[in-house]
Motif scaffolding. Structure first.
Motif, mmCIF file in Angstrom:
data_model
loop_
_atom_site.group_PDB
_atom_site.id
_atom_site.type_symbol
_atom_site.label_atom_id
_atom_site.label_comp_id
_atom_site.label_asym_id
_atom_site.label_seq_id
_atom_site.Cartn_x
_atom_site.Cartn_y
_atom_site.Cartn_z
ATOM 1 N N TYR A 887 0.922 -1.112 -0.046
ATOM 2 C CA TYR A 887 -0.172 -0.006 0.081
ATOM 3 C C TYR A 887 0.739 1.310 0.080
ATOM 4 C CZ TYR A 887 -3.546 -3.449 1.561
ATOM 5 O OH TYR A 887 -4.398 -4.388 1.543
ATOM 6 N N ASP A 888 0.380 2.366 -0.733
ATOM 7 C CA ASP A 888 1.164 3.388 -0.440
ATOM 8 C C ASP A 888 0.950 4.169 0.904
ATOM 9 O OD1 ASP A 888 -1.021 5.714 -1.207
ATOM 10 O OD2 ASP A 888 -1.160 4.465 -3.008
ATOM 11 N N LEU A 889 1.987 5.032 1.249
ATOM 12 C CA LEU A 889 1.855 5.611 2.601
ATOM 13 C C LEU A 889 0.484 6.551 2.672
ATOM 14 C CD1 LEU A 889 3.432 5.384 4.985
ATOM 15 C CD2 LEU A 889 4.650 7.610 4.585
ATOM 16 N N ASP A 890 0.122 7.150 1.590
ATOM 17 C CA ASP A 890 -0.968 7.992 1.395
ATOM 18 C C ASP A 890 -2.112 7.223 1.828
ATOM 19 O OD1 ASP A 890 -3.348 9.078 -0.208
ATOM 20 O OD2 ASP A 890 -2.337 10.534 0.922
ATOM 21 N N PHE A 891 -2.222 6.157 1.347
ATOM 22 C CA PHE A 891 -3.291 5.265 1.722
ATOM 23 C C PHE A 891 -3.282 4.568 3.040
ATOM 24 C CE2 PHE A 891 -7.176 2.650 0.679
ATOM 25 C CZ PHE A 891 -7.029 1.432 1.382
ATOM 26 N N TYR A 892 -2.115 4.577 3.423
ATOM 27 C CA TYR A 892 -2.194 3.806 4.918
ATOM 28 C C TYR A 892 -2.666 4.582 6.057
ATOM 29 C CZ TYR A 892 -0.194 2.419 9.423
ATOM 30 O OH TYR A 892 -0.144 2.114 10.590
ATOM 31 N N LYS A 893 -2.216 6.019 5.612
ATOM 32 C CA LYS A 893 -2.588 7.115 6.796
ATOM 33 C C LYS A 893 -4.004 7.265 6.341
ATOM 34 C CE LYS A 893 1.961 9.817 6.844
ATOM 35 N NZ LYS A 893 2.661 10.629 6.199
ATOM 36 N N ASN A 894 -4.592 7.262 5.354
ATOM 37 C CA ASN A 894 -5.977 7.692 5.371
ATOM 38 C C ASN A 894 -7.156 6.525 5.182
ATOM 39 O OD1 ASN A 894 -5.490 10.365 5.348
ATOM 40 N ND2 ASN A 894 -4.553 10.072 3.177
ATOM 41 N N ALA A 895 -6.613 5.345 5.146
ATOM 42 C CA ALA A 895 -7.481 4.318 4.859
ATOM 43 C C ALA A 895 -8.724 4.238 5.730
ATOM 44 C CB ALA A 895 -6.925 2.993 4.942
ATOM 45 N N TRP A 896 -9.931 3.938 5.500
ATOM 46 C CA TRP A 896 -11.201 4.016 6.386
ATOM 47 C C TRP A 896 -10.701 2.694 7.498
ATOM 48 C CZ3 TRP A 896 -14.411 0.226 8.264
ATOM 49 C CH2 TRP A 896 -15.788 0.971 8.877
ATOM 50 N N ARG A 897 -10.820 2.982 8.607
ATOM 51 C CA ARG A 897 -10.643 1.875 9.872
ATOM 52 C C ARG A 897 -11.920 2.276 10.519
ATOM 53 N NH1 ARG A 897 -5.627 3.802 8.632
ATOM 54 N NH2 ARG A 897 -3.833 2.228 8.536
ATOM 55 N N SER A 898 -12.399 1.058 11.151
ATOM 56 C CA SER A 898 -13.674 1.079 11.927
ATOM 57 C C SER A 898 -13.542 2.109 13.142
ATOM 58 C CB SER A 898 -13.903 -0.305 12.645
ATOM 59 O OG SER A 898 -12.675 -0.813 13.172
ATOM 60 N N ASN A 899 -12.052 2.456 13.571
ATOM 61 C CA ASN A 899 -11.968 3.180 14.519
ATOM 62 C C ASN A 899 -11.357 4.770 13.963
ATOM 63 O OD1 ASN A 899 -9.512 2.472 13.767
ATOM 64 N ND2 ASN A 899 -8.642 2.037 15.654
ATOM 65 N N ALA A 900 -11.355 4.620 12.749
ATOM 66 C CA ALA A 900 -11.063 5.982 12.155
ATOM 67 C C ALA A 900 -11.520 6.149 10.885
ATOM 68 C CB ALA A 900 -9.339 5.954 12.063
ATOM 69 N N LYS A 901 -12.823 6.434 10.849
ATOM 70 C CA LYS A 901 -13.498 6.190 9.262
ATOM 71 C C LYS A 901 -13.345 7.424 8.433
ATOM 72 C CE LYS A 901 -17.013 3.635 12.048
ATOM 73 N NZ LYS A 901 -18.518 3.297 12.249
ATOM 74 N N SER A 902 -13.206 7.122 7.344
ATOM 75 C CA SER A 902 -13.158 8.194 6.161
ATOM 76 C C SER A 902 -14.466 8.323 5.497
ATOM 77 C CB SER A 902 -11.755 7.650 5.443
ATOM 78 O OG SER A 902 -11.797 8.550 4.039
ATOM 79 N N ASN A 903 -14.287 9.300 4.947
ATOM 80 C CA ASN A 903 -15.589 9.713 3.966
ATOM 81 C C ASN A 903 -14.862 9.670 2.515
ATOM 82 O OD1 ASN A 903 -18.416 9.540 3.763
ATOM 83 N ND2 ASN A 903 -18.457 11.642 3.508
ATOM 84 N N LYS A 904 -13.709 9.191 2.284
ATOM 85 C CA LYS A 904 -13.064 9.479 1.017
ATOM 86 C C LYS A 904 -12.217 8.222 0.458
ATOM 87 C CE LYS A 904 -10.750 12.571 -1.202
ATOM 88 N NZ LYS A 904 -9.603 13.155 -1.452
ATOM 89 N N TYR A 905 -11.665 7.646 1.595
ATOM 90 C CA TYR A 905 -10.941 6.381 1.332
ATOM 91 C C TYR A 905 -11.441 5.301 1.515
ATOM 92 C CZ TYR A 905 -6.785 9.119 0.438
ATOM 93 O OH TYR A 905 -5.752 10.051 0.035
ATOM 94 N N PRO A 906 -11.648 4.316 0.884
ATOM 95 C CA PRO A 906 -12.187 2.997 1.277
ATOM 96 C C PRO A 906 -11.281 1.939 2.435
ATOM 97 C CG PRO A 906 -11.061 2.709 -0.773
ATOM 98 C CD PRO A 906 -10.681 3.903 -0.359
#
Lengths: 1000, 494
Positions: A887-906
């Motif tokens: 994974y690229d670092l940008d994805f790692y930082k912003n990916a949707w996680r159940s404890n850190a939900k994103s509205n842009k990244y899956p």
């Protein structure tokens, strides 16, 4: 000639000397205020008299003038100055180059024209300006300097840029402009060094380019190589040494981060064993393993000069660029250039010029960059425990400890085992003879131009094993030899005359083109990897040798005529008509007219006394043809060879197959363009500008469009559409002098571009660019060519319950998955909900140039940027096939996680699904950028013994690029319908150099 | 001086004004319209090209083993867990319309149709130009070969996709895009018509040096299968009976030999796709990687290893064990940690416990060393055992009146059993035929569609992920739906 002048002076002196008051013998030198070069032949005159002299080969003059008179010093192409004669008898006069060159001539097709007489927008750059930019290729040096010209660079050594003039008219891969080097048509100017060039002119609109009709549809770039100056002999050396440093290298996840996301993605997968980062001995940063800082240097020696009868210029230059991929990767170029122009007698001029270019390139395996992107960091570059590997113990992701599939090959190994070399010799040669039938009026010129290429390409892969399918049981060698020759014979008859207030120039011309290209390829297996001398087909296994060849021929014939008219220096007109025939089209002949009108408003009475010192408005219209389509396109060919031959009883029985779809009848691709423009100078010629508005329509655009199956081919060439490009080009420059020592200049250019498909033959749209089994672009009426087409992401589901409550039938409804926008409100997500997501064509390009000269110091900066263009991040778009990929670092930082939900990244799990891996606005990213193209500071020594001038400088090329795109560079080219698809671009580099230019 | 210059100029103008100067044919090519139809030796050229199109990897290698066998209960994906996720989707029935392997099956089979159409269109031109009757008849005979090839490709297409356009001639690209989507029954009619016309003109056999060429019996066997898929049992019986009565075919005594390179194009073979390296180097498509993609993964030396896909499932192994089918098991199942009778080791280090033994090729025949395994192995499409089993199935379905060959359904079934070393059965039942079919034709790309056509797919394959009313056909590739808007997607794929 010189003697006559001396006599005149002496006589004048005799005749008038007694009548004059105290005369002063003034000596001095005239030099170029920028380059500090002397200006031999500059005219130094006592104002209002015929008392004049001409500066000699060193720019030195001597004139006797009365004190209190004024000296007028002038030189073609420079701003004249007036000097009051005081008691100083030694003067140092510096002339500033006239950057707008109103009285200068510009090279246009088959001739030259004064700038003030032009009715078309033509942009010109001096070779010396190009040389200040550090680049292997002169076109790259143009980036940001000219409005209307878009340059997309590649970082690979020796790689030429993609050049687009006024947008994209053609849809096929044939959208390159025409390059004419000293009358020879060439495919690109990669073989030239900036130091070979005298000037480079871009004919942007149809009326200027119309004289080249047949291939001018995408703009014409005219290059003249260096000529010698009259009555001067100079020797100069120009060289630099630099270091390339990869910039904007993407950051990827390390082993801990990778394992964390893998575990999240596979949490629900049955049989998945949770991974622990501690189990993996390595955390490899593949990109840093693959990249290095690489040197580059360039040396050019030029000798030029001339007398009244002869002008010569000889140059030799060498360029070396090592590639930034840590592998056998570099580019070498050695050029030799010679030019001679000779006035044989009052009526006959002859000349020749030749460029010999010897290049050698080692290509990198660009797939290694893609592998560096997808390979997890969990294994090391080298691994002694990988006992099966030979000759080098590279690490392999296929070892049981890592268990990666065959699609993850060790990138360093891929780069290492690839040996791909290209060598070429190119000779561009032209010779002419010009005969004045009626002196100063009727001239006939015939010229023969030739472009000869010889190339050799060799790809060798040794026997090796790394792991999995990354191995080669028997080495393979493929060698191709090819030659191509292009002959052009031009005959021109020109007549110019002046009748009262009307001066005119008429030209009649004929041109014949013959192009032949042929190649031969041989392959063999089992070629031993002993040393370079062993890598030949003959040392390989005799059982598996194979040969193939091919060729193509192209003939073209043209007749053309041009008339330019100038009435009272106020009213200008230019008309051209060209008839072209090409062996590529079935409809053989095409006729292309053009008309240009101009009005020097500033010469009118009503404009006298106005603040605007120079104003010209112009309008032009032209039609051009484009025959830069594949030569063998229009006919249905029999398919022969083993692939069309059946096997019976262990023998091959010859067969001839054929497509069962009717080839289209190809008509000329034609460009129709209308241009309105204005040029002006004001505020004491300090502010100069030009503005152009254009509308160009390309009809019968020739390109390969995909077709329904059943014909035996997936796509077919045809006259498939009509495309419009329109826009605005603005160029402004400001030059001012604050004190004698301090002057500065600022230049600015802006280009807007709107590309639009007007019509498509027989279909609503043409889909293009298949990524992951889906078309990702559409070429559709009302949108730019190759518009990205996909879903809009309306958010990411925060929970399964939220997803299930959504009435819209999303393809997968679960936490972490995209919610695609239901555009038509029918609660179903399908093709009808795909919309335009933007295009790779920028709608605005800006460039700015600033320079400061303080005494002997000079500082300059160039900044450029492109805005509104988009890129499809196809590197990220294959996770459903590379589910174990990094994974690229940008994805790692912003990916949707159940404890850190994103509205842009899956979520990592959704990211791996083919439902997320579709053309959508998560993958289509904004590729706008601003870049500092060049920063340079230099100092000129002009007081040295034996040396006329020496300039030393330091320069930073592309030191800083700002963009938000998640990739190496937002400059991603491609064919028009698949433009801006980023798969594994070669990273860009910043280049820091130290150089000097020495003139003897 | 003036006049001579002008005359040179005008001379140049005139010289270069020739139209010939502009009319040039592309180099290194033969025009397709340039076939000299008056030469009898040219008759076979387009036919040969139609045969060559069957060697497309999309038609008979990687996607082929996926859609036809890995989907069934006989085989698993094989290879390693992370390898080729698209094949993984096929194994688990989670594929969508963007799967590129399925896309390859569509375009590959349509390319075969195109090559066959070209040949079919050329033959009447030859027939018209030929002067003597023998050559005219030869042209007509060759048409039969091309029609059989076209019918075969359409048989694949109708099974894979259900409803596809019927393309039977050269068209413009606009016409191709406007072709209607034919119904399944219209497609079967088209296939049957082609095969019937072929049967009428094809010869019964060829000389040995033409091994692999399509005979009348090839077309008949294919037509019998086509009828079987439509449950038209009487037609099946008529055709299989004729083949059996011809006396030209028989089972080989040794089951293992049927699948060996020596046993290629034998008296048991009715249709085989020829593959051979012919001692050539890469780039010249003369072989199919059918055996290679199923070869033992991570075996050594490198000419004895392959990608390891399509591995026999535990279900199949148990099936063989339960019916004591040891001879077939020995040939079909190639275990790691064993040595073949020909002397090759399948090392313990191989990635999978068992591989497809029917594609096993001994190292002595893998002359080409470039990751090379099995390039000499022909793809068996139709063989005599299949004919006997079709006859038996027709018989058990009531078509009992065609006995010219002297067989009954039971005697045909027992003949197949006997060759495999099994005892005779006393009674003919549907299950007995189906099980024998599974055992005899395991790993030969017959099973999946056999289950679908006989209505057993849902019950047997649901545990593997098969969804009724959806996975009985594959989705039409999404790119094709965009190129021809007359095509509509199969049910339950979006």
């Amino acid at each position: 000639m010189k003697q006559k002048l001396v006599f005149l002076l002496w006589f004048t002196f005799l005749a008038t000397g007694m009548l004059q008051a105290q005369n002063l013998k003034v000596t001095g030198s005239v030099t170029d205020s920028d380059s500090k070069d002397p200006l031999p032949g500059a005219s130094v005159m006592q104002k209002g008299t015929t008392n004049a002299t001409i500066a000699d080969g060193n720019g030195v003059f001597s004139l006797s003038v009365p004190v209190g008179s004024t000296l007028v010093v002038s030189y073609l192409g420079y701003v004249g100055v007036e000097f009051p004669v005081n008691n100083e008898n030694s003067l140092k006069i510096q002339l500033k180059p006239n950057t707008k060159m109103l009285d200068n001539v510009v090279v246009i097709g088959y001739g030259t024209q004064k700038v003030k007489d032009m009715t078309a927008p033509v942009s010109s750059v001096k070779g010396s300006d190009l040389s200040r930019q550090i680049s292997a290729n002169p076109m790259s040096a143009l980036q940001g300097k000219m409005s209307g010209v878009q340059i997309i660079n590649s970082g690979a050594p020796g790689a030429g840029p993609t050049v687009k003039i006024r947008g994209v008219g053609s849809i096929g891969d044939y959208a390159e402009p025409l390059y004419v080097v000293d009358g020879v048509f060439v495919n690109n100017i990669d073989f030239l060094s900036s130091g070979d060039i005298e000037d480079l002119t871009v004919l942007k609109d149809a009326s200027a380019a119309a004289i080249y009709g047949v291939r001018a549809a995408n703009g014409v770039i005219l290059v003249t190589t260096k000529k010698g100056k009259t009555n001067a002999h100079t020797v100069s050396y120009d060289g630099y040494v630099g270091l390339q440093i990869p910039t904007n290298v993407m950051k990827l996840a390390d082993t801990k981060q990778y394992v964390e996301l893998m575990n999240l993605a596979n949490a629900d997968v049955s049989g998945y064993v949770t991974k622990d980062a501690a189990n993996y001995p390595a955390s490899t940063d593949w990109y840093s393993e693959l990249l290095r800082n690489a040197p580059m240097h360039s040396h050019a020696l030029d000798i030029s000069g001339g007398t009244d009868q002869t002008n010569y210029s000889v140059g030799i230059n060498y360029f070396y660029q090592e590639g930034i991929m840590k592998a056998e990767n570099d580019y070498n170029r050695l050029n030799f250039r010679a030019r001679l122009d000779q006035k044989v007698n009052d009526r006959i001029n002859v000349g020749f010029n030749t460029v010999l270019s010897n290049t050698s390139k080692h290509n990198s395996n660009d797939n290694a960059f893609f592998q560096a992107f997808v390979n997890p960091p969990i294994y090391g570059v080298y691994d002694d425990s990988n006992t099966a590997a030979y000759p080098v113990k590279f690490g392999s992701g296929q070892l049981p400890l890592y268990g990666l599939g065959n699609q993850y090959g060790n990138p360093v190994a891929s780069a290492f085992y690839n040996h791909s070399a290209e060598d070429g010799i190119k000779m561009v040669f032209s010779t002419y003879a010009e005969y004045s039938i009626i002196p100063d009026k009727l001239k006939f010129k015939t010229s023969y131009n030739m472009d000869f290429d010889f190339w050799k390409q060799q790809t060798y892969e040794p026997e090796y094993v790394v792991g999995g399918s990354q191995s080669l049981g028997k080495s393979t060698l493929s060698k191709t030899f090819g030659t191509s020759v292009r002959h052009i014979i031009d005959n021109l008859l020109t007549y110019n005359d002046k009748k009262e207030d009307l001066s005119y120039n008429l030209m009649l011309g004929q041109s014949t083109r013959i192009e032949k290209q042929s190649w031969l390829n041989g392959t063999a297996l089992g070629v031993p990897d002993f040393d370079a001398q062993s890598i030949y087909l003959t040392t390989g296994s005799s059982q598996n040798r194979n040969a193939n060849d091919g060729a193509y021929t192209y003939n073209g014939l043209s007749f053309f005529t041009r008339g330019t008219f100038n009435l009272l220096d106020k009213y200008l007109a230019s008309v051209t008509l060209r008839a072209d025939a090409s062996s590529k089209y079935q409809a053989k002949w095409g006729v292309f007219p053009s008309l240009g009108l101009g009005w020097n408003m500033s010469s009118e009475d009503f404009m006298s006394g106005s603040k605007i010192e120079y104003l010209k408005v112009r309008a032009s219209w032209g039609m051009l043809g484009n025959d830069n389509i594949p030569a063998n396109s229009a006919m249905t060919l029999g398919q022969t060879g083993a692939g069309s031959s059946g096997i019976f009883g262990d023998r091959l029985v010859d067969g001839v197959g054929s497509l069962t779809v009717v080839q289209n009848y190809l008509k000329w691709e034609v460009v129709n363009e209308l241009n309105l423009g204005a040029d002006f100078e004001m505020l004491n010629h300090r502010l100069k500008g030009e503005l152009d508005i254009y509308n160009r329509v390309t009809s019968n655009v020739v390109f390969y469009a995909p077709i329904a199956t059943g014909g035996g081919t997936a796509d077919l060439l045809g006259n498939n559409g009509t495309v419009q490009n329109m826009g605005l080009e603005l160029g402004l420059s400001w030059n001012d002098k604050i004190t004698d020592d301090l002057s500065y200049n600022i230049g600015f250019n802006a280009t807007t571009l709107r590309n639009n498909v007007l019509k498509l033959q027989g279909r609503d749209y043409i889909p293009g660019a298949i990524v992951r089994g889906n078309f990702t672009t559409r070429t559709q009426v009302g949108y730019p060519i190759g518009t990205f087409w996909g879903y809009q992401v309306d958010g990411v589901y925060a929970s399964e319950s939220e997803a299930l409550l959504d009435p819209v039938a999303q393809i997968i409804k679960d936490a972490g998955y995209f919610k695609y926008k239901d555009q038509n409100g029918d609660n179903v997500i399908d093709d009808k909900d795909k919309v335009s997501l933007g295009s790779a064509i920028p709608w605005l390009m800006l460039g700015t140039d600033a320079g400061l000269n303080y005494g002997k110091w000079d500082i300059s900066a160039t900044i450029q940027g492109q805005f509104g263009n988009k890129v499809l991040n196809a590197k990220r778009m294959n996770r459903d096939v590379f589910t174990d990929g990094n994974y690229d670092l940008d994805f790692y930082k912003n990916a949707w996680r159940s404890n850190a939900k994103s509205n842009k990244y899956p979520s990592p799990k959704a990211y791996n699904s083919s439902f997320v891996q579709q053309a959508n606005d998560f993958f289509v990213e904004d590729a706008s950028y601003i870049r500092i193209q060049n920063l340079q500071a230099g100092y000129t020594f002009d007081n040295l013994k034996f040396v006329k001038s020496l300039r030393v400088y330091i320069s930073a090329q592309r030191p800083l690029s700002l963009f938000t795109y998640n990739g190496f560079t937002p400059e991603v080219g491609g064919s028009p319908i698949a433009n801006g698809i980023d798969n594994s671009t070669y990273p860009m580099q910043a280049v820091y150099t130290v150089g000097l230019k020495l003139t003897l | 001086m003036k006049t001579s210059i002008f005359s040179i100029v005008i001379g140049l103008l005139l010289f270069t004004g020739c139209q010939d100067f502009l009319d040039i044919r592309p180099e290194g090519t033969m025009p397709s319209t340039g076939l000299d139809h008056t030469k009898p030796e040219n008759i076979f050229l387009p036919i040969s090209a139609a045969y060559a199109s069957l060697r497309d990897g999309n038609v008979h290698a990687f996607p082929y083993i996926g859609a036809f066998e890995i989907t069934s209960d006989n085989a698993d994906k094989g290879s390693t867990a992370g390898d080729n996720p698209e094949m993984d989707q096929i194994d688990k029935f989670t594929y969508t319309a963007t799967n590129s392997l399925i896309g390859g099956l569509w375009t590959g089979n349509f390319n075969v149709v195109s090559a066959a159409n070209n040949a079919i269109q050329e033959m009447p031109l030859f027939e018209a130009a030929m002067l003597n009757d023998e050559n005219k008849a030869y042209a007509r005979q060759c048409t039969g070969e091309a029609k059989t090839i076209r019918a075969y490709a359409y048989f694949n297409l109708v099974r894979l996709f259900g409803k596809v356009p019927i393309i039977d001639s050269t068209m413009t690209s606009e016409q191709l895009a406007a072709q209607p989507q034919a119904t399944t029954s219209a497609l079967y009619d088209f296939i049957e018509k082609d095969l019937q016309e072929a049967i009428e003109v094809l010869p019964a056999s060829y000389t040995k040096d033409w091994a692999g060429r399509i005979t009348k019996y090839t077309a008949m066997a294919l037509k019998a299968k086509v009828h079987m898929y439509q449950n038209e049992w009487d037609s099946v019986a008529v055709l299989t009976d004729r083949i059996m009565a011809s006396g030209r075919f028989d089972l080989l005594d040794n089951f293992r030999e049927v699948f060996s390179v020596d046993g290629e194009n034998s008296k048991e073979s009715l249709f085989e796709i020829q593959s051979s390296t012919l001692g050539r180097s890469s780039g010249d498509n003369t072989f199919i990687e059918y055996a290679f993609v199923q070869g033992p993964r991570s075996n050594s030396p490198s000419n004895m290893q392959g990608w390891g896909f399509c591995t026999p499932s535990n279900n199949l192994i148990q099936f063989f064990t339960d019916r004591h089918d040891s001879i077939r098991a020995a040939t079909t199942l190639l275990y790691r940690g064993t040595k073949t009778p020909e002397g090759d080791s399948i090392k313990n280090s191989c990635a999978n416990p068992v591989y497809n033994g029917k594609v096993y090729t001994p190292s002595a025949l893998n002359l080409w060393n470039y990751n090379g395994y099995g390039f000499e192995h022909n793809v068996r499409i139709l063989r005599y055992a299949d004919v006997l089993l079709m006859y038996a199935e027709a018989y058990v379905n009531g078509a009992t009146s065609h006995t010219t060959a002297g067989f009954t359904g039971l005697s045909a079934l027992n003949k197949v059993r006997k060759r495999a070393g099994l005892t005779n059965l006393g009674a003919l039942t549907m299950d007995a035929v189906w099980n024998e079919r599974r055992a005899e034709l395991a790993m030969e790309e017959d099973r999946f569609f056999d289950l679908v056509r006989s209505g057993r797919a849902t019950s047997i394959l649901s545990p593997l992920g098969y969804v009724a009313n959806k996975n009985n056909v594959f989705p039409i590739p999404s790119t094709q739906l965009q190129l021809n808007t007359n095509l509509h997607q199969n049910p339950n794929y979006n």
